[in-house]
Scaffold this motif. Structure first.
Motif, short mmCIF file in Angstrom:
data_model
loop_
_atom_site.label_atom_id
_atom_site.label_comp_id
_atom_site.label_asym_id
_atom_site.label_seq_id
_atom_site.Cartn_x
_atom_site.Cartn_y
_atom_site.Cartn_z
N HIS A 139 0.94 -1.63 -0.04
CA HIS A 139 0.15 -0.28 0.41
C HIS A 139 1.06 0.92 -0.09
CE1 HIS A 139 -3.06 -3.22 1.70
NE2 HIS A 139 -3.46 -2.62 1.63
N THR A 140 0.85 2.14 -0.69
CA THR A 140 1.72 2.86 -1.08
C THR A 140 1.09 4.29 -0.70
OG1 THR A 140 2.65 2.11 -2.72
CG2 THR A 140 3.21 4.23 -2.60
N LEU A 141 1.93 5.11 -0.10
CA LEU A 141 1.61 6.88 0.36
C LEU A 141 2.76 7.62 -0.64
CD1 LEU A 141 -0.95 9.00 1.57
CD2 LEU A 141 1.22 8.85 3.83
N GLN A 142 2.06 8.68 -1.52
CA GLN A 142 3.06 9.31 -1.94
C GLN A 142 2.27 10.21 -0.96
OE1 GLN A 142 4.98 9.11 -4.67
NE2 GLN A 142 6.38 10.61 -3.83
N THR A 143 3.52 11.69 -0.39
CA THR A 143 3.56 12.51 0.64
C THR A 143 4.85 13.28 0.23
OG1 THR A 143 3.30 13.53 2.31
CG2 THR A 143 4.43 11.44 2.72
N ASP A 161 -3.80 15.56 15.89
CA ASP A 161 -3.37 16.28 15.06
C ASP A 161 -3.72 15.62 13.65
OD1 ASP A 161 -2.14 17.78 17.31
OD2 ASP A 161 0.80 16.48 16.32
N GLN A 162 -4.50 14.38 13.28
CA GLN A 162 -5.05 14.32 12.45
C GLN A 162 -3.32 13.31 11.57
OE1 GLN A 162 -7.91 17.45 10.71
NE2 GLN A 162 -9.64 16.00 11.47
N LEU A 163 -2.75 12.82 12.03
CA LEU A 163 -1.98 12.27 11.15
C LEU A 163 -2.46 11.50 10.43
CD1 LEU A 163 0.92 12.81 14.24
CD2 LEU A 163 0.42 14.62 12.28
N ILE A 164 -1.61 11.07 9.17
CA ILE A 164 -1.92 10.31 8.58
C ILE A 164 -1.40 8.28 9.65
CG2 ILE A 164 -1.71 8.37 6.94
CD1 ILE A 164 -1.91 11.11 4.95
N GLU A 201 -6.50 -3.52 8.30
CA GLU A 201 -7.03 -2.96 7.22
C GLU A 201 -7.60 -2.24 7.85
OE1 GLU A 201 -6.39 -2.89 3.95
OE2 GLU A 201 -5.23 -4.99 4.09
N PRO A 202 -7.61 -0.75 7.27
CA PRO A 202 -6.90 -0.09 6.92
C PRO A 202 -5.10 -0.06 7.08
CG PRO A 202 -7.80 1.04 7.27
CD PRO A 202 -8.51 -0.25 8.16
N LYS A 203 -4.56 -0.03 5.93
CA LYS A 203 -3.00 0.19 6.68
C LYS A 203 -2.78 1.75 6.62
CE LYS A 203 -2.09 -4.29 6.07
NZ LYS A 203 -0.87 -5.19 6.91
N TYR A 242 -10.97 4.32 19.50
CA TYR A 242 -10.46 5.36 18.28
C TYR A 242 -11.07 4.61 17.28
CZ TYR A 242 -7.38 8.15 20.82
OH TYR A 242 -7.08 8.86 21.51
N SER A 243 -11.64 5.07 15.80
CA SER A 243 -12.45 4.45 14.80
C SER A 243 -11.37 4.58 13.49
CB SER A 243 -14.03 5.10 13.94
OG SER A 243 -14.03 5.84 13.29
N LEU A 244 -10.90 3.83 12.68
CA LEU A 244 -9.89 3.97 11.24
C LEU A 244 -10.73 4.80 10.32
CD1 LEU A 244 -8.26 1.30 11.79
CD2 LEU A 244 -7.19 3.21 12.59
N GLU A 245 -10.24 5.19 9.75
CA GLU A 245 -11.19 5.72 8.43
C GLU A 245 -9.58 5.18 7.29
OE1 GLU A 245 -12.92 9.86 9.85
OE2 GLU A 245 -12.76 8.31 11.20
N SER A 246 -10.02 4.65 6.36
CA SER A 246 -8.88 4.49 5.42
C SER A 246 -8.67 5.79 4.87
CB SER A 246 -9.90 3.48 4.63
OG SER A 246 -8.61 2.94 3.54
N ILE A 247 -7.35 5.57 4.25
CA ILE A 247 -7.26 7.21 3.21
C ILE A 247 -6.59 7.04 1.78
CG2 ILE A 247 -6.57 8.54 5.20
CD1 ILE A 247 -3.34 7.60 3.61
#
Ligand SMILES: [Zn+2]
Length: 275
Positions: free
Chosen positions: A5-9, A246-249, A257-259, A270-275
């Motif tokens: 799973h890839t995140l481009q930042t 801080d609304q960090l990823i 899941e989600p990663k 907490y609940s997770l929201e996939s980005i």
């Protein structure tokens, strides 16, 4: 199924690589009622306490950092897929310029060496928190066999990399926009990392959570592998609160899941929201 799973930042490409998975049983969560665990599982519509083993790549213009190396063949046939994950990401083991080991538990380090204890990532500078290295470098055996087996593996990995091992302290700058985050409790020098780039920040909080279905819903729940359970609990609560506010990823060493997700306060956790 994809292992990555890839995140481009900004100029960083962050890749979560799933090395494999396993299931935990109720006994691994001492001090937590079985009924409470069953209620949390029922709320999530599942009967099993799933975990994954994750490694991370942070690619920046001048280097390829691997964070953790998975359990290799130590956790059964469903694990040890890091080499396949690297291939999927187009990365050869010799391309890894830096290897950060978040802590020296076997499920994070065994994949850094072959079964014959030679280095897999021959070109990598190995980065380890100084307290973590000191803890496992003790010359005398632990009384408990499991801890002693783990100490011997940690020392075998350190010998395999020899002069390539470098230590850092606390929330050190690890270069190329990556910083360590000190997360003590699970082990004495347990740490994660964060990447701040452009308008996004990413945090990999390693082993503050082993069983997302339980410990995100109720961060009071600890796992038997936490060396200092109370310190680990405080670290887990504080870190999850910071990530949410801080609304960090967010990702972690054992996320299923989600990663890659953001956290929102929900009930006791907490609940997770996939980005
Ligand atoms: Zn772990």
């Amino acid at each position: 199924m994809s292992l990555t799973h890839t995140l481009q930042t900004g100029e960083h490409e962050i890749i979560v690589i799933t090395d494999g998975g396993a299931e935990f049983n109720h006994e691994l969560f001492p001090g937590t009622d079985a009924a409470h665990i069953d209620n949390l599982l029922a709320s999530a519509n599942t009967k099993t306490i799933k975990t994954n083993f994750n490694a991370f790549i942070v690619k920046s213009p001048n280097r390829t950092l691997l964070v953790d190396a998975g359990p290799r063949d130590l956790m059964g046939a469903d694990c040890g897929k890091l080499p396949d994950g690297l291939t999927e990401a187009g990365i050869h083991p010799d391309d890894i310029t830096h290897l950060m080991l978040t802590h020296l538990h076997p499920d994070h380090i065994a994949g850094a060496v072959t079964p014959e204890n030679s280095a897999v990532f021959k070109n990598a500078t190995v980065l380890i928190n100084e307290d973590e290295l000191a803890f496992w470098s003790r010359p005398t055996a632990f009384d408990e066999q499991m801890m002693e087996d783990w100490r011997q593996l940690a020392q075998a990995v350190m010998s395999a990399y020899g002069e390539q091992v470098q230590t850092f302290a606390g929330d050190a700058d690890l270069g190329s926009g990556v910083s360590a985050i000190s997360l003590p409790g699970h082990t004495p020098g347990h740490c994660g990392f964060r990447v701040d780039d452009g308008n996004a920040s990413f945090v990999m909080a390693t082993d503050i959570v082993h069983a997302p279905v339980l410990q995100l819903a109720d961060p009071e729940i600890g796992i038997v592998f936490d060396i200092d359970a109370e310190q680990a609990r405080q670290t887990r609560k504080k870190t999850l609160a910071m990530i949410a506010s801080d609304q960090l990823i967010f990702s972690g060493g054992h996320m299923v899941e989600p990663k890659l997700a953001t956290l929102s306060a929900a009930g006791t956790g907490y609940s997770l929201e996939s980005i």
